[in-house]
Design a protein around this motif. Structure first.
Motif, PDB file in Angstrom:
ATOM      1  N   ARG A 101     -66.546 -99.305  66.767  1.00  0.00           N
ATOM      2  CA  ARG A 101     -65.210 -99.173  67.362  1.00  0.00           C
ATOM      3  C   ARG A 101     -65.019 -97.792  67.977  1.00  0.00           C
ATOM      4  O   ARG A 101     -65.702 -96.834  67.640  1.00  0.00           O
ATOM      5  CB  ARG A 101     -64.109 -99.384  66.322  1.00  0.00           C
ATOM      6  CG  ARG A 101     -64.068 -98.350  65.175  1.00  0.00           C
ATOM      7  CD  ARG A 101     -63.029 -97.269  65.318  1.00  0.00           C
ATOM      8  NE  ARG A 101     -63.132 -96.260  64.284  1.00  0.00           N
ATOM      9  CZ  ARG A 101     -63.862 -95.167  64.393  1.00  0.00           C
ATOM     10  NH1 ARG A 101     -64.557 -94.941  65.476  1.00  0.00           N
ATOM     11  NH2 ARG A 101     -63.904 -94.277  63.415  1.00  0.00           N
ATOM     12  N   ASP A 137     -54.589 -93.815  59.062  1.00  0.00           N
ATOM     13  CA  ASP A 137     -54.779 -95.089  58.336  1.00  0.00           C
ATOM     14  C   ASP A 137     -54.631 -94.932  56.822  1.00  0.00           C
ATOM     15  O   ASP A 137     -53.947 -95.724  56.177  1.00  0.00           O
ATOM     16  CB  ASP A 137     -56.090 -95.808  58.725  1.00  0.00           C
ATOM     17  CG  ASP A 137     -57.367 -95.047  58.443  1.00  0.00           C
ATOM     18  OD1 ASP A 137     -57.306 -93.845  58.085  1.00  0.00           O
ATOM     19  OD2 ASP A 137     -58.455 -95.662  58.573  1.00  0.00           O
ATOM     20  N   TYR A 138     -55.211 -93.860  56.259  1.00  0.00           N
ATOM     21  CA  TYR A 138     -55.063 -93.686  54.806  1.00  0.00           C
ATOM     22  C   TYR A 138     -53.683 -93.120  54.440  1.00  0.00           C
ATOM     23  O   TYR A 138     -53.380 -92.939  53.277  1.00  0.00           O
ATOM     24  CB  TYR A 138     -56.209 -92.844  54.214  1.00  0.00           C
ATOM     25  CG  TYR A 138     -56.439 -91.509  54.885  1.00  0.00           C
ATOM     26  CD1 TYR A 138     -55.708 -90.388  54.527  1.00  0.00           C
ATOM     27  CD2 TYR A 138     -57.380 -91.392  55.905  1.00  0.00           C
ATOM     28  CE1 TYR A 138     -55.921 -89.165  55.150  1.00  0.00           C
ATOM     29  CE2 TYR A 138     -57.608 -90.172  56.529  1.00  0.00           C
ATOM     30  CZ  TYR A 138     -56.865 -89.067  56.145  1.00  0.00           C
ATOM     31  OH  TYR A 138     -57.078 -87.864  56.781  1.00  0.00           O
ATOM     32  N   GLY A 180     -54.088 -92.518  67.097  1.00  0.00           N
ATOM     33  CA  GLY A 180     -53.710 -92.820  65.715  1.00  0.00           C
ATOM     34  C   GLY A 180     -54.856 -92.398  64.806  1.00  0.00           C
ATOM     35  O   GLY A 180     -55.528 -93.216  64.196  1.00  0.00           O
ATOM     36  N   GLU A 181     -55.078 -91.062  64.736  1.00  0.00           N
ATOM     37  CA  GLU A 181     -56.230 -90.568  63.973  1.00  0.00           C
ATOM     38  C   GLU A 181     -55.783 -89.976  62.647  1.00  0.00           C
ATOM     39  O   GLU A 181     -54.799 -89.232  62.586  1.00  0.00           O
ATOM     40  CB  GLU A 181     -56.956 -89.512  64.808  1.00  0.00           C
ATOM     41  CG  GLU A 181     -58.448 -89.551  64.661  1.00  0.00           C
ATOM     42  CD  GLU A 181     -59.053 -90.837  65.216  1.00  0.00           C
ATOM     43  OE1 GLU A 181     -59.343 -91.735  64.400  1.00  0.00           O
ATOM     44  OE2 GLU A 181     -59.231 -90.951  66.436  1.00  0.00           O
ATOM     45  N   HIS A 182     -56.504 -90.325  61.609  1.00  0.00           N
ATOM     46  CA  HIS A 182     -56.190 -89.876  60.238  1.00  0.00           C
ATOM     47  C   HIS A 182     -54.810 -90.355  59.799  1.00  0.00           C
ATOM     48  O   HIS A 182     -54.147 -89.717  58.994  1.00  0.00           O
ATOM     49  CB  HIS A 182     -56.317 -88.347  60.116  1.00  0.00           C
ATOM     50  CG  HIS A 182     -57.753 -87.894  60.151  1.00  0.00           C
ATOM     51  ND1 HIS A 182     -58.558 -87.906  59.026  1.00  0.00           N
ATOM     52  CD2 HIS A 182     -58.530 -87.466  61.172  1.00  0.00           C
ATOM     53  CE1 HIS A 182     -59.775 -87.469  59.367  1.00  0.00           C
ATOM     54  NE2 HIS A 182     -59.783 -87.220  60.663  1.00  0.00           N
ATOM     55  N   MET A 215     -66.872 -92.512  50.051  1.00  0.00           N
ATOM     56  CA  MET A 215     -66.080 -91.942  51.157  1.00  0.00           C
ATOM     57  C   MET A 215     -64.677 -92.578  51.099  1.00  0.00           C
ATOM     58  O   MET A 215     -64.548 -93.793  51.242  1.00  0.00           O
ATOM     59  CB  MET A 215     -66.822 -92.279  52.466  1.00  0.00           C
ATOM     60  CG  MET A 215     -65.986 -92.340  53.705  1.00  0.00           C
ATOM     61  SD  MET A 215     -65.680 -90.708  54.369  1.00  0.00           S
ATOM     62  CE  MET A 215     -64.791 -91.178  55.868  1.00  0.00           C
ATOM     63  N   TYR A 238     -62.969 -84.454  54.907  1.00  0.00           N
ATOM     64  CA  TYR A 238     -62.230 -85.722  54.831  1.00  0.00           C
ATOM     65  C   TYR A 238     -61.554 -85.848  53.463  1.00  0.00           C
ATOM     66  O   TYR A 238     -60.371 -86.167  53.361  1.00  0.00           O
ATOM     67  CB  TYR A 238     -63.175 -86.898  55.086  1.00  0.00           C
ATOM     68  CG  TYR A 238     -62.459 -88.190  55.423  1.00  0.00           C
ATOM     69  CD1 TYR A 238     -62.218 -88.546  56.731  1.00  0.00           C
ATOM     70  CD2 TYR A 238     -62.013 -89.043  54.411  1.00  0.00           C
ATOM     71  CE1 TYR A 238     -61.561 -89.727  57.047  1.00  0.00           C
ATOM     72  CE2 TYR A 238     -61.356 -90.226  54.710  1.00  0.00           C
ATOM     73  CZ  TYR A 238     -61.136 -90.567  56.034  1.00  0.00           C
ATOM     74  OH  TYR A 238     -60.474 -91.732  56.338  1.00  0.00           O
ATOM     75  N   GLY A 286     -62.166 -90.759  65.895  1.00  0.00           N
ATOM     76  CA  GLY A 286     -62.837 -90.891  64.598  1.00  0.00           C
ATOM     77  C   GLY A 286     -62.499 -89.730  63.678  1.00  0.00           C
ATOM     78  O   GLY A 286     -61.528 -88.998  63.895  1.00  0.00           O
ATOM     79  N   GLY A 287     -63.328 -89.533  62.672  1.00  0.00           N
ATOM     80  CA  GLY A 287     -63.040 -88.563  61.617  1.00  0.00           C
ATOM     81  C   GLY A 287     -63.047 -87.112  62.089  1.00  0.00           C
ATOM     82  O   GLY A 287     -62.327 -86.275  61.552  1.00  0.00           O
ATOM     83  N   CYS A 300     -62.266 -93.606  52.696  1.00  0.00           N
ATOM     84  CA  CYS A 300     -61.784 -93.946  54.033  1.00  0.00           C
ATOM     85  C   CYS A 300     -60.569 -94.868  53.997  1.00  0.00           C
ATOM     86  O   CYS A 300     -60.276 -95.507  52.989  1.00  0.00           O
ATOM     87  CB  CYS A 300     -62.910 -94.625  54.821  1.00  0.00           C
ATOM     88  SG  CYS A 300     -63.396 -96.202  54.112  1.00  0.00           S
ATOM     89  N   GLY A 301     -59.892 -94.937  55.136  1.00  0.00           N
ATOM     90  CA  GLY A 301     -58.824 -95.909  55.337  1.00  0.00           C
ATOM     91  C   GLY A 301     -59.428 -97.248  55.741  1.00  0.00           C
ATOM     92  O   GLY A 301     -60.648 -97.443  55.668  1.00  0.00           O
ATOM     93  N   ILE A 302     -58.560 -98.146  56.261  1.00  0.00           N
ATOM     94  CA  ILE A 302     -58.995 -99.514  56.543  1.00  0.00           C
ATOM     95  C   ILE A 302     -59.386 -99.714  58.010  1.00  0.00           C
ATOM     96  O   ILE A 302     -59.979-100.729  58.364  1.00  0.00           O
ATOM     97  CB  ILE A 302     -57.869-100.517  56.158  1.00  0.00           C
ATOM     98  CG1 ILE A 302     -58.314-101.983  56.213  1.00  0.00           C
ATOM     99  CG2 ILE A 302     -56.642-100.334  57.061  1.00  0.00           C
ATOM    100  CD1 ILE A 302     -59.153-102.422  55.069  1.00  0.00           C
ATOM    101  N   MET A 303     -59.096 -98.725  58.873  1.00  0.00           N
ATOM    102  CA  MET A 303     -59.218 -98.959  60.322  1.00  0.00           C
ATOM    103  C   MET A 303     -60.566 -99.530  60.768  1.00  0.00           C
ATOM    104  O   MET A 303     -60.610-100.531  61.484  1.00  0.00           O
ATOM    105  CB  MET A 303     -58.964 -97.652  61.082  1.00  0.00           C
ATOM    106  CG  MET A 303     -59.407 -97.699  62.535  1.00  0.00           C
ATOM    107  SD  MET A 303     -58.817 -96.351  63.509  1.00  0.00           S
ATOM    108  CE  MET A 303     -59.754 -94.963  62.901  1.00  0.00           C
ATOM    109  N   ASP A 304     -61.661 -98.890  60.347  1.00  0.00           N
ATOM    110  CA  ASP A 304     -62.962 -99.222  60.932  1.00  0.00           C
ATOM    111  C   ASP A 304     -63.393-100.640  60.570  1.00  0.00           C
ATOM    112  O   ASP A 304     -63.856-101.409  61.421  1.00  0.00           O
ATOM    113  CB  ASP A 304     -64.023 -98.213  60.469  1.00  0.00           C
ATOM    114  CG  ASP A 304     -63.626 -96.777  60.785  1.00  0.00           C
ATOM    115  OD1 ASP A 304     -62.683 -96.584  61.568  1.00  0.00           O
ATOM    116  OD2 ASP A 304     -64.265 -95.859  60.231  1.00  0.00           O
TER     117      ASP A 304
HETATM  118  C1  GLA Z   1     -63.026 -92.333  59.654  1.00  0.00           C
HETATM  119  C2  GLA Z   1     -62.522 -93.270  58.555  1.00  0.00           C
HETATM  120  C3  GLA Z   1     -61.296 -94.041  59.026  1.00  0.00           C
HETATM  121  C4  GLA Z   1     -60.235 -93.092  59.608  1.00  0.00           C
HETATM  122  C5  GLA Z   1     -60.849 -92.139  60.622  1.00  0.00           C
HETATM  123  C6  GLA Z   1     -59.881 -91.094  61.096  1.00  0.00           C
HETATM  124  O1  GLA Z   1     -63.508 -93.085  60.728  1.00  0.00           O
HETATM  125  O2  GLA Z   1     -63.512 -94.186  58.184  1.00  0.00           O
HETATM  126  O3  GLA Z   1     -60.766 -94.782  57.956  1.00  0.00           O
HETATM  127  O4  GLA Z   1     -59.581 -92.385  58.584  1.00  0.00           O
HETATM  128  O5  GLA Z   1     -61.995 -91.472  60.084  1.00  0.00           O
HETATM  129  O6  GLA Z   1     -58.837 -91.669  61.805  1.00  0.00           O
END
Ligand code: GLA
Length: 387
Positions: A22, A31-32, A27-29, A159, A214, A328-329, A161-165
């Protein structure tokens, strides 16, 4: 791929599954922080050819790495994290077992066209394709699939991470961006205006800081939530903080936490303004919001780096560019640039030249074609072979 599979594993006919990478438009950072994101599923994807095998072994071969690893399907629960690529499929297998889906002996051959470590979500593409390959056609709710893959990354890979990816890898659609509400976990398809293109440019770097930073940001946001909730008890995540509440409380917060919160609150608002601008075909506003997003990530959230900042500035100096930002991150990976279709050739040449001059490195360029989310490859489809 089927020929490669048969050559390695014998004559069984495999099924082939695909999950895309993707690019996040804005809309970065967020999602969490349970806010909004607007990613696009790419036509770059991870493909897995898979077939059951006798003997109870889960055998995984990566064409990209030229590595094969074997696990006992019956004792996957006891496998420990190794810090390598197999953590992704193994983490997924463990979560499947935990969800009550037995994982039996199978052969998997993996081929990925998502650049590794390029910030285009090669991890989620591997997780989701592995989940589909291990499910081998068994029914599984699509949202649960995305959540399961996110759990694999959080619990096994480590990691937070949020749900976006994982979500957009599952729910991506051709010709559309996907606006995800990371609290309700619902989404809306967003049509993009005609005559424009999104181009990702790879810095070719991934700074060591990316993982630990992160974790730090997740913690700093949690500290922010606590501080806001002390004043406004309804605040459960930064998503709940209004711009007015931000202004009222910011001065009393530790300076760093205030800046992190300001990024998240303003970024959520930018996602909504961006989708509105997109609906109105207002590409100038879309571009401006992307640049604002980058500035906020650069100064308030502090997840950019010299290479990303350089690419954004260089892009903005090129004819026909509306906006550009890191995606991305952060700490390396890619930028994403919005531009007029006719400006693409000039942009490619200009950005490659500028980056080479400055860093002595040739950046890779990818056109971001919004594509379908994960599934089985059923009809004849040309799967690119690896160079
Ligand atoms: C990484 C994480 C995502 C999101 C992005 C930043 O890709 O896997 O969940 O937090 O960073 O937007």
């Amino acid at each position: 791929m089927i020929a490669a599979f048969r050559e390695r594993f014998g004559t069984t006919q495999p099924r082939v599954f695909r999950a895309p990478g993707r690019v996040n438009l804005i809309g970065e950072h967020t999602d969490y922080n349970l806010g909004f994101v607007l990613p696009v599923a790419l036509d770059m994807a991870t493909y897995i050819a898979a077939a059951p095998s006798a003997g109870g072994k889960l055998c995984i071969y990566s064409e990209n790495r030229r590595e094969q690893h074997e696990f006992d399907a019956a004792s996957l629960g006891g496998v420990e994290r190794t810090g390598t690529w197999t953590d992704y499929p193994i983490g997924v297998a463990q979560e499947l077992v935990r969800a009550g889906v037995p994982v039996e002996g199978a052969n998997l051959l993996i081929r990925s066209t998502v650049p590794d470590g390029g910030g285009l979500s090669s991890s989620a593409a591997l997780e989701v394709s592995a989940a589909l390959a291990l499910l081998a056609g068994r029914e599984f709710d699509r949202l649960e699939l995305a959540k399961l893959c996110q759990r694999a990354e959080r619990n096994f890979v480590g990691m937070p991470c949020g749900i976006m990816d994982q979500y957009v890898s599952v729910f991506g659609r051709a010709h559309s961006a996907v606006e995800i509400d990371c609290r309700s976990l619902g989404h809306r398809l967003v049509k993009l205006p005609e005559g424009i293109a999104f181009i990702a440019v790879n810095t070719m770097v991934k700074h060591a800081l990316s993982g630990s930073a992160y974790h730090d940001r997740v913690r700093e946001c949690a500290a922010g939530v606590e501080a806001f909730a002390a004043v406004y008890p309804d605040v459960r995540s930064l998503r709940d903080v209004s711009p007015e509440q931000l202004d009222a409380v910011a001065a009393r917060l530790p300076e760093v936490v205030a800046r992190r919160a300001r990024h998240v609150v303003t970024e959520d608002a930018r996602v909504n303004r961006f989708t509105e601008a997109s609906a109105n075909g207002d590409v100038t506003v879309m571009g401006k919001l992307m640049v604002e997003s980058h500035r906020s990530l650069q100064h308030d959230y502090e997840v950019s780096c010299a290479e990303l900042d350089f690419l954004v500035e260089a892009a903005l100096a090129i004819e026909g560019v509306y906006g550009s930002r890191m995606t991305g991150g952060g700490f390396g990976g890619c930028t994403v640039t919005l531009l007029r279709v006719e400006a693409v050739a000039g942009f490619r040449a200009g950005i490659v030249h500028a980056y080479q001059e400055h860093f002595g490195v040739t950046p890779r360029i990818y056109s971001c074609e919004p594509s379908e989310g994960a599934g089985e490859v059923k009809k004849f489809e040309i799967i690119p072979s690896l160079a």
